[in-house]
Design a protein around this motif. Sequence first.
Motif, PDB file in Angstrom:
ATOM      1  N   ALA A 129       0.831  -1.199   0.000  1.00 15.71           N
ATOM      2  CA  ALA A 129       0.000   0.000   0.000  1.00 15.71           C
ATOM      3  C   ALA A 129       0.866   1.249   0.000  1.00 15.71           C
ATOM      4  N   ASN A 227     -20.036  -3.207   7.399  1.00 21.07           N
ATOM      5  CA  ASN A 227     -19.053  -2.844   8.420  1.00 21.07           C
ATOM      6  C   ASN A 227     -18.579  -1.423   8.138  1.00 21.07           C
ATOM      7  N   ALA A 229     -16.326   0.586   9.592  1.00 22.84           N
ATOM      8  CA  ALA A 229     -14.883   0.824   9.578  1.00 22.84           C
ATOM      9  C   ALA A 229     -14.263   0.321   8.281  1.00 22.84           C
ATOM     10  N   THR A 230     -14.688  -0.862   7.840  1.00 16.87           N
ATOM     11  CA  THR A 230     -14.182  -1.417   6.585  1.00 16.87           C
ATOM     12  C   THR A 230     -14.563  -0.537   5.408  1.00 16.87           C
ATOM     13  N   THR A 231     -15.797  -0.042   5.417  1.00 18.62           N
ATOM     14  CA  THR A 231     -16.254   0.817   4.330  1.00 18.62           C
ATOM     15  C   THR A 231     -15.440   2.107   4.278  1.00 18.62           C
ATOM     16  N   ARG A 232     -15.145   2.684   5.430  1.00 26.92           N
ATOM     17  CA  ARG A 232     -14.316   3.894   5.462  1.00 26.92           C
ATOM     18  C   ARG A 232     -12.937   3.617   4.853  1.00 26.92           C
ATOM     19  N   LYS A 233     -12.375   2.456   5.178  1.00 30.53           N
ATOM     20  CA  LYS A 233     -11.065   2.094   4.633  1.00 30.53           C
ATOM     21  C   LYS A 233     -11.135   1.956   3.121  1.00 30.53           C
ATOM     22  N   PHE A 234     -12.143   1.217   2.616  1.00 26.73           N
ATOM     23  CA  PHE A 234     -12.302   1.037   1.178  1.00 26.73           C
ATOM     24  C   PHE A 234     -12.508   2.380   0.481  1.00 26.73           C
ATOM     25  N   GLY A 236     -11.535   5.318   1.382  1.00 26.27           N
ATOM     26  CA  GLY A 236     -10.291   6.072   1.328  1.00 26.27           C
ATOM     27  C   GLY A 236      -9.369   5.596   0.223  1.00 26.27           C
ATOM     28  N   LEU A 237      -9.367   4.288  -0.036  1.00 27.03           N
ATOM     29  CA  LEU A 237      -8.490   3.724  -1.058  1.00 27.03           C
ATOM     30  C   LEU A 237      -8.962   4.032  -2.473  1.00 27.03           C
ATOM     31  N   CYS A 238     -10.282   4.160  -2.662  1.00 22.02           N
ATOM     32  CA  CYS A 238     -10.792   4.323  -4.027  1.00 22.02           C
ATOM     33  C   CYS A 238     -11.337   5.714  -4.310  1.00 22.02           C
ATOM     34  N   ASP A 247     -22.708   8.717   7.724  1.00 21.87           N
ATOM     35  CA  ASP A 247     -21.845   8.455   8.878  1.00 21.87           C
ATOM     36  C   ASP A 247     -22.641   8.570  10.177  1.00 21.87           C
TER      37      ASP A 247
END
Length: 314
Positions: A129, A227, A229-234, A236-238, A247
């Motif tokens: 990453a 989820n 937290a997982t959605t926030r991570k995804f 941010g990546l895309c 939220d």
Amino acid sequence: MASISLPQLEEARRALDAPLFADLAGDARVSFEFFPPKTDKMDEQLWHAIETLVPLEPQFVSVTYGAGGSTRERTHATVSRIARETHIPAAAHLTCVEASKSEIEEIARAYWDAGVRHIVALRGDPPQAGQEFAPHPQGYASAADLVAGLKKIAPFEISVAAYPECHPSSPSVQADLDNLKAKIDAGADRAISQFFFSPEIYFRFRDRAAAAGIDAEIVPGILPVSNVATTRKFAGLCGAAIPAWMDRLFEGLDDHPSARQLIAATIAAEMCRRLYAGGVRHFHFYTLNRAELAFAICHLLGLRSAPRLAEIAA
């Protein structure tokens, strides 16, 4: 901006005047994305999801490919099993990262020999990453080059990625659109969008793509938020924006999974209904290997199971 037809206006009015999901025609088409399992328990969860969703008669199901080809064998095994044990077309993700053209040809021919006729062709993410993408010295430099190369190997059906809010590494919105057009011009049959959380984002992107001369189908990608937290991570990546109101809806639900699922399904279903009112008839669901939310949303869209057509071999 693309014009809106009279039937679309009537459908939009109906969506406002009637219960949102009352007696939909059931004419929507769907597809589902899975990722290859790492453990026996995850494998069991994946196949439970497949058994639940296959009776909805999806157009295809796809299986992701890890950064740097890290899930190559597991992706192949999962796609091959779906092709072997179900009647639903299976699509394999394939990327340019850390693979020569000859290696990609070997992988593609193995898919063809296994009965897989659909590839989701992606540039791919670097193994680490934060790294910049660097083409393999003997590999493909871009997703457009990969599409062209795959078309020379076999007459695959090919889907590519689209980014309604612009790919994070793209220098501009126009450059991103130019890249999408290059992939379509290279032979891709359709684009599947990255997820988003506002139908207006999709419609504006579809209009920009049409103005840029892109006439291929752009299927909206839907991520029900199982989820946060997982959605926030995804996201941010895309490069996907999570609205502040969304939220706030999930605040205080960490210890209430059932309520969280209900809210997630409601948000995603309402967005799909608004996309449907705007003429969308194909939805691609990022399932994260869980069926419940996608199945519920499909049911609200008027789709019903066809058990007699969905036998999975023992």
